[in-house]
Design an enzyme around this catalytic site. Structure first.
Site, PDB file in Angstrom:
ATOM      1  N   GLU A 209       0.840  -1.187   0.000  1.00 52.36           N
ATOM      2  CA  GLU A 209       0.000   0.000   0.000  1.00 52.36           C
ATOM      3  C   GLU A 209       0.885   1.251   0.000  1.00 52.36           C
ATOM      4  OE1 GLU A 209      -2.519   3.021   0.351  1.00 52.36           O
ATOM      5  OE2 GLU A 209      -3.288   0.991   0.072  1.00 52.36           O
ATOM      6  N   LEU A 356     -17.007   0.993  -0.785  1.00 52.56           N
ATOM      7  CA  LEU A 356     -17.933   0.178  -1.564  1.00 52.56           C
ATOM      8  C   LEU A 356     -18.167  -1.172  -0.896  1.00 52.56           C
ATOM      9  CD1 LEU A 356     -16.353   0.844  -5.067  1.00 52.56           C
ATOM     10  CD2 LEU A 356     -18.110   2.167  -3.895  1.00 52.56           C
ATOM     11  N   TRP A 358     -17.979  -4.911  -1.364  1.00 54.51           N
ATOM     12  CA  TRP A 358     -17.162  -5.744  -2.252  1.00 54.51           C
ATOM     13  C   TRP A 358     -17.895  -7.063  -2.557  1.00 54.51           C
ATOM     14  CZ3 TRP A 358     -11.897  -4.828   0.703  1.00 54.51           C
ATOM     15  CH2 TRP A 358     -11.522  -3.501   0.531  1.00 54.51           C
ATOM     16  N   ASP A 467      -8.634  -2.792  -8.732  1.00 54.66           N
ATOM     17  CA  ASP A 467      -7.959  -2.177  -7.596  1.00 54.66           C
ATOM     18  C   ASP A 467      -7.200  -3.213  -6.750  1.00 54.66           C
ATOM     19  OD1 ASP A 467      -7.192  -0.146  -5.920  1.00 54.66           O
ATOM     20  OD2 ASP A 467      -9.180   0.224  -5.077  1.00 54.66           O
ATOM     21  N   GLU A 470      -2.057  -5.628  -3.432  1.00 56.30           N
ATOM     22  CA  GLU A 470      -0.770  -5.504  -2.748  1.00 56.30           C
ATOM     23  C   GLU A 470      -0.703  -6.307  -1.459  1.00 56.30           C
ATOM     24  OE1 GLU A 470      -2.914  -2.893  -2.654  1.00 56.30           O
ATOM     25  OE2 GLU A 470      -2.417  -1.721  -4.424  1.00 56.30           O
ATOM     26  N   ARG A 517      -3.518  -0.597 -10.183  1.00 63.19           N
ATOM     27  CA  ARG A 517      -2.483   0.165  -9.491  1.00 63.19           C
ATOM     28  C   ARG A 517      -1.317  -0.705  -9.045  1.00 63.19           C
ATOM     29  NH1 ARG A 517      -5.014   1.857  -3.544  1.00 63.19           N
ATOM     30  NH2 ARG A 517      -4.714  -0.143  -2.505  1.00 63.19           N
ATOM     31  N   ASP A 534      -3.570   6.086  -4.765  1.00 61.91           N
ATOM     32  CA  ASP A 534      -4.253   7.130  -3.996  1.00 61.91           C
ATOM     33  C   ASP A 534      -3.274   8.211  -3.541  1.00 61.91           C
ATOM     34  OD1 ASP A 534      -6.472   5.530  -4.283  1.00 61.91           O
ATOM     35  OD2 ASP A 534      -6.268   4.606  -2.307  1.00 61.91           O
ATOM     36  N   HIS A 608     -11.748  11.838 -10.150  1.00 60.95           N
ATOM     37  CA  HIS A 608     -12.163  11.025  -9.005  1.00 60.95           C
ATOM     38  C   HIS A 608     -12.699  11.976  -7.947  1.00 60.95           C
ATOM     39  CE1 HIS A 608     -12.436   7.986  -5.982  1.00 60.95           C
ATOM     40  NE2 HIS A 608     -11.694   7.112  -6.622  1.00 60.95           N
TER      41      HIS A 608
END
Length: 763
Positions: A209, A356, A358, A467, A470, A517, A534, A608
């Site tokens: 992250e 959100l 998931w 998304d 990681e 990402r 982000d 965004h």
């Protein structure tokens, strides 16, 4: 052989606080370089030819033995040289302590032994393969040493495979040392957000992250929560570099790696394994090296042609709100390629703001009349996009909605990563936990691809954000029986491959696409587009608009040719008290506009709303934000012919669209440390405004004449690089094109036809 390790999740604030108190002591011991030792040999000096490479060994008839590898294109410039009289191979025996916290990774090591002294026992060649073998000794041991072998093998005219293996004993950490110099500059290492030239730095290659702040001012509570990150936290790190000396090394290891460039004279590469393997590259230019490198890691395809037509509108809020904003955008004649509706699955409140659910299916209560909305947008040649990630959560299902319980399906069929007790490994994310898809399980891959085909593509979406990825746990149990130490960095590659395969199996390659990402070495083989994760809604150097630019440039140097950031950033800490003391932040109008200016000259122009939409200035806030956004969308659309050419070049050669100046001016030392301007292809020079209140910039112009896009004035010098002060008022950033360029004639014609050269409207 790799080290034993333990994994801990902090989980509570007191434990984290105690770790922070111990941080200064940990920095003294964590990942220390294995000390340089001495080298000795009975092997005499000799020279070997490996294709077009020459390997010179200065041996027993010299006082200080050393190894030198050069290429016949420039024998005076070594591609690898070792320090005379000092070991170039060393090893260690360690145990690792790994802490995982919401995707952030810390690795501490406990060292038991170093093997620093090197003996060369022999060198032998067979055809295009050279073996250098010998022993490693510990200063604390009187034994005969541990055997190692370095194998060099030609791959092409400018590439050498290498494998460095300690073949016996209990060494589980290996290190390679080589000579550098104070004037050598190192680029690459995947997406790096704080430094583009990494000379003088210590770069860990562990996918994690990105963190919040990463060294910029932020609430100290972020440290206690374990989400602050550091200057080298990266979603997409890569064990690869090239330098201004036209040399490059990349590893094919997936274990955590350290590149230590702090010493101005000696560089080291260290892997937590008894084997290091990779490739040495030699190019006539940095672009040659990128082409060689992407021959191995793969190249990204051109974006779908429809995407060039305008902006990707990042929206939340449901059908009625989307239609209202779409109507307003039409009033301003805004070119739109797509609406990205990330809340298509429904939202809930968490400590991070709105997040959100998931459970990757349409929430009809949020988007009633979804299919009609998709159809209406399609008639206007506007695509619809959504959001997915590899996590699954247990969601209370509404009785009036016909939804599958994907979390329960995945658990029952064994499709998630398990813990050591063979139970689902639940990973903490903000204030809830989620199960992670086991992408090493072929049946799980097939199952999730069916979700993408049926619930995403089958519901009319043509693109999505893929998304996360990681947080593959180091102590997880995977269907492929992979060690987490080896697989953690590889998980993002398999996640991206899964998404790409879903598009291919649905016969929508070249029309549908996704952006991700997280990444590692071979991500360019499978990704259709990167996104920089982000960033804060701030001017911060390590995690604001400046970091977005650096991440895009460094990623491009590392094979991620098509990349972009959220316009305006994502993460806000919009608390009035924190803002008053300088550690809170939210998106200002000026920041939003400056980010629009920068991103109009990048591969993708996407908004965004951020984690706190109501606290930030949005493109739809008022008439002026609409007008400004519409203007920069038109600039982006007008650049389409040029971008298409660059994307074709990226697919063939691996060149990035957004380029560091070193790629085209490798002999100009003034560009080596430039980190605040970029080239779009070869023809456009862009110096975005990265600080509030600035209305002019000191721009460095490499040799040549450059035309200011807005005024038509000429800058630069035909014979030499020069720095000049240029105006950069809001709405007219410092953008230039190569004077007389034929490559952008169609773009300039678009600008004139659409009356774009006036600049954005003033506030």
């Amino acid at each position: 052989m790799y080290p034993p390790y333990t994994v801990a999740c902090n989980g509570w604030v007191l434990k984290r606080f105690l770790r922070l108190l111990a941080e200064p002591l940990k920095k003294l011991s964590r990942w220390k370089m294995i000390p340089l030792g001495k080298i000795s040999t009975s092997v005499p000096s000799q020279s070997f030819k490996l294709g077009q490479f020459t390997v010179d060994w200065q041996g027993s008839n010299t006082k200080k033995p050393s190894l030198r590898i050069s290429h016949q294109s420039n024998e005076a410039l070594p591609v690898l040289q070792t320090s005379p009289g000092e070991s170039f191979v060393s090893g260690g025996n360690v145990r690792l302590n790994i802490t995982e916290e919401r995707g952030s990774i810390e690795i501490d090591e406990r060292k038991y032994a170093d093997f620093t002294h090197q003996i060369i026992d022999g060198i032998k060649q067979e055809d295009d393969t050279l073996e250098i073998y010998g022993r490693l000794l510990s200063s604390q041991s009187a034994d005969d040493g541990l055997q190692y072998v370095l194998i060099l093998q030609t791959v092409g005219s400018r590439e050498l495979n290498f494998q460095l293996q300690i073949t016996d004993g209990y060494v589980n950490q290996i290190q390679l040392q080589f000579v550098t110099s104070a004037d050598e500059h190192f680029y690459g290492f995947g997406e790096q957000f704080s430094d583009i030239d990494c000379k003088g730095q210590w770069i860990p290659i562990v996918c994690e992250e990105g963190g919040i702040g990463r060294g910029d001012r932020a609430p100290k509570a972020l440290n206690l929560l374990g989400v602050s990150g550091n200057r080298f936290s990266s979603y997409a790190p890569m064990p690869y570099f090239f330098t201004n000396k036209r040399r490059s090394i990349f590893l094919t290891n997936t274990e955590p790696t350290i590149f230590n460039l702090r010493d101005p004279q000696i560089a080291t590469i260290r892997v937590v394994s008894s084997c290091m393997q990779g490739r040495i590259l030699c190019g006539e230019s940095p672009l040659d090296i990128i082409e060689l490198y992407t021959n191995y890691v793969g190249r990204m395809p051109p974006l779908p042609d429809w995407l060039h037509s305008g902006a990707i509108i990042g929206m939340q809020g449901g059908t009625e709100f989307v239609r209202r904003v779409w109507s307003q955008l039409r009033d301003f004649d805004t070119p739109i390629a797509g609406f990205w509706l990330q809340d298509w699955v429904g939202q809930r409140r968490t400590i991070a703001g709105k997040q959100l659910w998931w459970n990757w299916q349409l929430d009809e209560s949020t988007y009633p009349g979804w299919q009609q909305l998709v159809n209406d947008l399609a008639k206007a040649k506007i695509a619809v996009g959504v959001y997915v990630n590899p996590f699954l959560v247990e969601r209370p299902l509404q009785p009036d909605q016909k939804q599958r319980h994907l979390y329960q399906e995945a658990i029952e069929q064994g499709f998630v990563v398990k813990n050591q007790a063979a139970k689902p490994y639940l990973i903490e994310s903000t204030d809830f936990s989620a199960a992670l898809l086991d992408v090493t399980n072929p049946d799980a891959r097939k199952w999730f691809k069916s979700i993408l085909k049926d619930e995403v593509l089958g519901k009319g979406a043509k693109f999505w954000m893929a998304d996360f990825a990681e947080a593959a746990p180091f102590d997880g149990v995977y269907a492929a029986d992979e060690s987490g130490l080896l697989y953690h960095n590889e998980y993002p590659v398999d996640w991206v491959r899964l998404n790409r395969e879903a598009i291919q199996e649905q016969n929508q390659e070249g029309d549908a696409w996704f952006f991700n990402r997280a990444g590692f070495l071979k991500t360019p083989s499978h990704s259709t587009s990167m996104w920089l994760g982000d960033q804060n809604t701030s001017w911060g150097k390590n995690d604001g608009i400046t970091s977005a630019l650096k991440g895009m440039i460094s990623g491009g140097l590392s094979g991620l040719s098509i990349n972009h950031s959220d316009i305006g950033g994502y993460t806000s800490i919009a608390n009035p008290i924190l803002e008053a003391i300088g550690v809170g932040f939210k998106r200002s109008r000026e920041l939003l506009y400056r980010w629009m200016e920068m991103n109009a000259f990048t591969p993708i122009f996407r908004t965004h709303e951020g984690n706190q939409p109501d606290k930030n200035v949005q493109f739809y806030t008022d008439k002026h934000t609409f007008t400004t956004f519409s203007y920069w969308s038109k600039v982006y659309a007008a650049l389409a012919p040029y971008r298409r050419e660059l994307m074709t070049e990226a697919a063939i050669k691996g060149y990035p669209l957004v380029r560091h100046l070193v790629l085209h001016y490798p002999d100009d030392p003034h560009v080596y440390k430039l980190e605040d301007q970029f080239l779009l292809g070869r023809e456009f020079l862009v110096a975005p405004v990265l600080k509030p209140g600035q209305k002019s910039l000191n721009v460095y112009f490499p040799a040549g004449e450059w035309t200011h896009l807005w005024s038509g004035n000429t800058y630069g010098s035909l014979t030499t690089g020069i720095r000049q002060k240029v105006p950069a008022p809001l709405g007219q950033p410092a953008v230039f094109y190569r004077k007389g360029s034929k490559a952008i004639e169609s773009v300039l014609e678009n600008f004139k036809t659409k009356n774009i050269l006036t600049g954005a409207p003033s506030a």
